[in-house]
Design a protein around this motif. Structure first.
Motif, PDB file in Angstrom:
ATOM      1  N   GLU A   9       0.810  -1.225   0.000  1.00 24.55           N
ATOM      2  CA  GLU A   9       0.000   0.000   0.000  1.00 24.55           C
ATOM      3  C   GLU A   9       0.835   1.262   0.000  1.00 24.55           C
ATOM      4  O   GLU A   9       1.774   1.402   0.777  1.00 24.55           O
ATOM      5  N   SER A  10       0.444   2.184  -0.869  1.00 24.27           N
ATOM      6  CA  SER A  10       0.942   3.554  -0.789  1.00 24.27           C
ATOM      7  C   SER A  10      -0.208   4.386  -0.239  1.00 24.27           C
ATOM      8  O   SER A  10      -1.339   3.921  -0.187  1.00 24.27           O
ATOM      9  N   ARG A  11       0.082   5.596   0.167  1.00 29.92           N
ATOM     10  CA  ARG A  11      -0.995   6.435   0.692  1.00 29.92           C
ATOM     11  C   ARG A  11      -1.834   6.968  -0.446  1.00 29.92           C
ATOM     12  O   ARG A  11      -1.352   7.161  -1.558  1.00 29.92           O
ATOM     13  N   ASP A  12      -3.131   7.191  -0.177  1.00 28.20           N
ATOM     14  CA  ASP A  12      -4.035   7.743  -1.188  1.00 28.20           C
ATOM     15  C   ASP A  12      -3.487   9.024  -1.783  1.00 28.20           C
ATOM     16  O   ASP A  12      -2.961   9.873  -1.077  1.00 28.20           O
ATOM     17  N   GLY A  13      -3.583   9.114  -3.097  1.00 26.61           N
ATOM     18  CA  GLY A  13      -3.234  10.349  -3.789  1.00 26.61           C
ATOM     19  C   GLY A  13      -1.766  10.547  -4.037  1.00 26.61           C
ATOM     20  O   GLY A  13      -1.354  11.571  -4.536  1.00 26.61           O
ATOM     21  N   ASP A  61       6.010   6.097  -6.875  1.00 23.79           N
ATOM     22  CA  ASP A  61       7.429   6.419  -6.953  1.00 23.79           C
ATOM     23  C   ASP A  61       7.847   7.535  -5.997  1.00 23.79           C
ATOM     24  O   ASP A  61       9.003   7.902  -5.940  1.00 23.79           O
ATOM     25  N   ASP A  62       6.918   8.106  -5.255  1.00 29.22           N
ATOM     26  CA  ASP A  62       7.204   9.239  -4.377  1.00 29.22           C
ATOM     27  C   ASP A  62       7.942   8.755  -3.132  1.00 29.22           C
ATOM     28  O   ASP A  62       7.387   8.066  -2.298  1.00 29.22           O
ATOM     29  N   GLU A  63       9.213   9.107  -2.999  1.00 27.47           N
ATOM     30  CA  GLU A  63      10.019   8.629  -1.880  1.00 27.47           C
ATOM     31  C   GLU A  63       9.792   9.418  -0.597  1.00 27.47           C
ATOM     32  O   GLU A  63      10.307   9.054   0.447  1.00 27.47           O
ATOM     33  N   ASP A 100       5.171   8.099   3.751  1.00 22.82           N
ATOM     34  CA  ASP A 100       5.346   7.069   4.761  1.00 22.82           C
ATOM     35  C   ASP A 100       5.006   5.676   4.248  1.00 22.82           C
ATOM     36  O   ASP A 100       5.452   4.688   4.813  1.00 22.82           O
ATOM     37  N   GLY A 101       4.177   5.542   3.212  1.00 28.35           N
ATOM     38  CA  GLY A 101       3.789   4.242   2.678  1.00 28.35           C
ATOM     39  C   GLY A 101       4.956   3.571   1.981  1.00 28.35           C
ATOM     40  O   GLY A 101       5.989   4.165   1.715  1.00 28.35           O
ATOM     41  N   GLU A 102       4.807   2.294   1.724  1.00 33.27           N
ATOM     42  CA  GLU A 102       5.855   1.551   1.043  1.00 33.27           C
ATOM     43  C   GLU A 102       5.650   1.601  -0.464  1.00 33.27           C
ATOM     44  O   GLU A 102       4.543   1.788  -0.948  1.00 33.27           O
ATOM     45  N   SER A 103       6.718   1.384  -1.194  1.00 36.00           N
ATOM     46  CA  SER A 103       6.620   1.276  -2.635  1.00 36.00           C
ATOM     47  C   SER A 103       7.051  -0.126  -3.026  1.00 36.00           C
ATOM     48  O   SER A 103       7.657  -0.857  -2.235  1.00 36.00           O
ATOM     49  N   LEU A 162       3.599 -12.705  -6.351  1.00 34.46           N
ATOM     50  CA  LEU A 162       3.047 -11.634  -7.172  1.00 34.46           C
ATOM     51  C   LEU A 162       2.796 -10.455  -6.251  1.00 34.46           C
ATOM     52  O   LEU A 162       1.893 -10.486  -5.410  1.00 34.46           O
ATOM     53  N   LEU A 163       3.639  -9.426  -6.368  1.00 34.45           N
ATOM     54  CA  LEU A 163       3.488  -8.227  -5.553  1.00 34.45           C
ATOM     55  C   LEU A 163       2.573  -7.261  -6.292  1.00 34.45           C
ATOM     56  O   LEU A 163       2.765  -7.012  -7.490  1.00 34.45           O
ATOM     57  N   VAL A 164       1.587  -6.736  -5.589  1.00 38.25           N
ATOM     58  CA  VAL A 164       0.597  -5.843  -6.171  1.00 38.25           C
ATOM     59  C   VAL A 164       0.645  -4.545  -5.376  1.00 38.25           C
ATOM     60  O   VAL A 164       0.339  -4.533  -4.184  1.00 38.25           O
ATOM     61  N   ALA A 165       1.045  -3.453  -6.022  1.00 41.39           N
ATOM     62  CA  ALA A 165       1.239  -2.185  -5.325  1.00 41.39           C
ATOM     63  C   ALA A 165       0.263  -1.135  -5.826  1.00 41.39           C
ATOM     64  O   ALA A 165      -0.007  -1.033  -7.022  1.00 41.39           O
ATOM     65  N   GLY A 166      -0.267  -0.355  -4.887  1.00 43.14           N
ATOM     66  CA  GLY A 166      -1.158   0.734  -5.242  1.00 43.14           C
ATOM     67  C   GLY A 166      -1.710   1.396  -4.005  1.00 43.14           C
ATOM     68  O   GLY A 166      -1.350   1.056  -2.871  1.00 43.14           O
TER      69      GLY A 166
END
Length: 126
Positions: free
Chosen positions: A8-12, A16-18, A21-24, A58-62
């Protein structure tokens, strides 16, 4: 069979944003590459998520919103013939939720088995 790992990345925010706080996918991928040994890593996008297939993972990121409709999938099962799978599921009382249809690596379908478990079935085109 591919074990699904949700990242999970944070909403919005961009994956690729380093500065967040979320993971990429790039943050978590090295562990799975190490676990999979010499297996190649295949990265691709599908709809609103970014994926990486490495060995049995299978890694699923979003964002949480992008991942929400995918989280009910128990696993991704690699198969030789989607028509045989669809027929078996339907004849057992299951339902096809989506597909068969095209996917980045071949063709796929999503099915709910009679017991309520949901799987993605994937036929890889080589």
């Amino acid at each position: 069979m591919l074990a699904r790992v949700y990242v999970e990345s944070r909403d919005g925010e961009s994956l690729d944003d380093e500065s967040r706080d979320g993971e990429s996918l790039d943050d978590v991928l090295p562990l799975y590459q190490r676990l999979a040994g010499d297996a190649p890593t295949r990265r691709f996008a599908f709809r609103d998520v970014e994926l990486a297939w490495v060995g049995p993972f299978l890694l699923v990121a979003g964002t949480p919103a992008a991942l929400a409709p995918l989280r009910n999938r128990a696993a991704t099962v690699l198969v030789d013939d989607l028509d045989v799978v669809a027929e078996a599921i339907i004849s057992a009382g299951g339902v096809l939720i989506e597909g068969p249809g095209e996917a980045p690596n071949g063709s796929r379908l999503i099915a709910e088995h009679p017991d309520g478990t949901v799987f993605e079935y994937l036929h890889i085109v080589t």
